[in-house]
Design a protein around this motif. Structure first.
Motif, PDB file in Angstrom:
ATOM      1  N   GLN A 199      -1.690   8.090  19.718  1.00 54.49           N
ATOM      2  CA  GLN A 199      -1.123   7.115  20.685  1.00 54.49           C
ATOM      3  C   GLN A 199      -1.791   5.688  20.405  1.00 54.49           C
ATOM      4  O   GLN A 199      -0.957   4.755  20.400  1.00 54.49           O
ATOM      5  N   ASP A 200      -2.711   5.688  19.648  1.00 55.71           N
ATOM      6  CA  ASP A 200      -3.147   4.427  19.388  1.00 55.71           C
ATOM      7  C   ASP A 200      -2.205   3.843  17.988  1.00 55.71           C
ATOM      8  O   ASP A 200      -2.016   2.844  18.076  1.00 55.71           O
ATOM      9  N   LEU A 201      -2.071   4.765  17.150  1.00 49.07           N
ATOM     10  CA  LEU A 201      -1.106   4.472  16.055  1.00 49.07           C
ATOM     11  C   LEU A 201       0.216   3.810  16.645  1.00 49.07           C
ATOM     12  O   LEU A 201       0.813   2.775  16.147  1.00 49.07           O
ATOM     13  N   SER A 202       0.755   4.586  17.667  1.00 44.27           N
ATOM     14  CA  SER A 202       1.962   4.144  18.366  1.00 44.27           C
ATOM     15  C   SER A 202       1.855   2.829  18.884  1.00 44.27           C
ATOM     16  O   SER A 202       2.675   1.911  18.617  1.00 44.27           O
ATOM     17  N   GLN A 203       0.745   2.571  19.456  1.00 43.62           N
ATOM     18  CA  GLN A 203       0.686   1.170  20.220  1.00 43.62           C
ATOM     19  C   GLN A 203       0.502   0.194  19.164  1.00 43.62           C
ATOM     20  O   GLN A 203       0.984  -1.028  18.992  1.00 43.62           O
ATOM     21  N   GLN A 204      -0.230   0.401  17.927  1.00 37.32           N
ATOM     22  CA  GLN A 204      -0.462  -0.494  16.739  1.00 37.32           C
ATOM     23  C   GLN A 204       1.116  -0.763  16.186  1.00 37.32           C
ATOM     24  O   GLN A 204       1.448  -1.783  15.783  1.00 37.32           O
ATOM     25  N   THR A 207       3.141  -3.099  18.382  1.00 43.47           N
ATOM     26  CA  THR A 207       2.447  -4.565  18.082  1.00 43.47           C
ATOM     27  C   THR A 207       3.018  -4.874  16.819  1.00 43.47           C
ATOM     28  O   THR A 207       3.140  -6.270  17.022  1.00 43.47           O
ATOM     29  N   LEU A 208       2.957  -4.307  15.944  1.00 44.44           N
ATOM     30  CA  LEU A 208       3.377  -4.794  14.387  1.00 44.44           C
ATOM     31  C   LEU A 208       4.974  -5.069  14.586  1.00 44.44           C
ATOM     32  O   LEU A 208       5.315  -6.267  14.021  1.00 44.44           O
ATOM     33  N   LEU A 209       5.925  -4.266  15.095  1.00 38.68           N
ATOM     34  CA  LEU A 209       7.112  -4.421  15.433  1.00 38.68           C
ATOM     35  C   LEU A 209       7.380  -5.841  15.974  1.00 38.68           C
ATOM     36  O   LEU A 209       8.161  -6.603  15.763  1.00 38.68           O
ATOM     37  N   HIS A 210       6.560  -5.991  17.035  1.00 38.51           N
ATOM     38  CA  HIS A 210       6.813  -7.165  17.918  1.00 38.51           C
ATOM     39  C   HIS A 210       6.485  -8.502  17.122  1.00 38.51           C
ATOM     40  O   HIS A 210       7.149  -9.342  17.067  1.00 38.51           O
ATOM     41  N   SER A 211       5.064  -8.227  16.117  1.00 37.90           N
ATOM     42  CA  SER A 211       4.837  -9.403  15.530  1.00 37.90           C
ATOM     43  C   SER A 211       5.984  -9.690  14.463  1.00 37.90           C
ATOM     44  O   SER A 211       6.118 -10.959  14.030  1.00 37.90           O
TER      45      SER A 211
END
Length: 264
Positions: A199-204, A207-211
């Motif tokens: 789950q943490d990796l999915s959120q990261q 975040t990376l895709l948004h960035s």
């Protein structure tokens, strides 16, 4: 107050030829450790005398029991059994005397004497069992009873061993079950930890895709700004050439006008 050395000299002069009496008086009056050791040696000799007597008596009783077991019922066997009975009683008395003698010794000699005494008591019990077997009306029946008793004892010992092995097996199964439960609990905790990490990796990743999308938008804005700056630079250059051309044309016109006026 008595002078111990003077009393010792008097006792030595009066009892010098009877060393054991002299040692006994020295121990009784002065509690001299050296004389006490001599008295222990004397008492140990008494124990050794009892021990020799018992060993001889035990050997004779064993021989008599073996010979009595071969006799048929009659006066001869009754007489032999009477001798064995009196010998067993005498051996019992000797065991009691040895017990009293051993308990009165110093601890250094007492332990060895008591160990021997335990062996002699066991031997005496065997003699009593043998006398009981020989003196029974039916020796074969007695032998069968002893065999049955030994068989029952073996059966009880085997049952006890089986129960002990079963208890050990149950204990090992319980331990294995506990280890399995502990492994399962550890596996569940590991699985929960893995899910949390995913789950943490999915959120990261989000975040990376948004960035990345933001960076792409910034890149486009920079390209647009670059194009605008390039167009502005071209316009400035063009305007500069136009102004320069106008200035040159005005200068030429002024020169022509001046030259025309001067010529007229």
């Amino acid at each position: 107050i008595f002078d111990k050395s003077l009393i010792g000299k008097i006792l030595r002069s009066q009892l010098g030829k009877k060393k054991h009496l002299f040692d006994y008086f020295c121990y009784s009056i002065f509690c001299d450790p050296v004389k006490c050791e001599s008295r222990n040696s004397l008492m140990s000799d008494v124990f050794d005398g009892y021990e020799r007597h018992y060993c001889e008596l035990s050997t004779n009783l064993t021989r008599k029991c073996n010979s009595a077991s071969l006799l048929s019922h009659g006066d001869d066997k009754k007489g032999k059994l009477g001798e064995i009975k009196s010998g067993v009683d005498e051996a019992d008395v000797l065991i009691r005397k040895m017990d009293l003698e051993a308990r009165s010794l110093q601890p250094s000699a007492k332990a060895a004497c008591l160990a021997k005494l335990r062996e002699y008591k066991s031997d005496l019990n065997q003699l009593k069992k043998e006398f009981k077997r020989v003196s029974s009306p039916d020796a074969n029946q007695s032998a069968r009873e002893e065999l049955m008793e030994s068989g029952m004892a073996d059966l009880h010992s085997v049952s006890a061993d089986q129960r002990e092995r079963l208890a050990m097996s149950v204990e090992r199964l319980d331990q294995s079950s506990d280890r399995i439960r502990e492994s399962r609990r550890t596996m569940i905790e590991t699985e929960e930890l893995g899910v949390s990490i995913l789950q943490d990796l999915s959120q990261q990743r989000q975040t990376l895709l948004h960035s990345h999308s933001k960076l792409h938008g910034v890149d486009e804005a920079i390209d647009k700004s670059k194009k605008v700056l390039t167009a502005m630079s071209r316009r400035m250059t063009r305007n500069k050439w136009i102004v320069t051309s106008v200035i040159v044309a005005l200068i030429l016109a002024i020169i022509l006008i001046i030259s025309f006026k001067l010529s007229h």
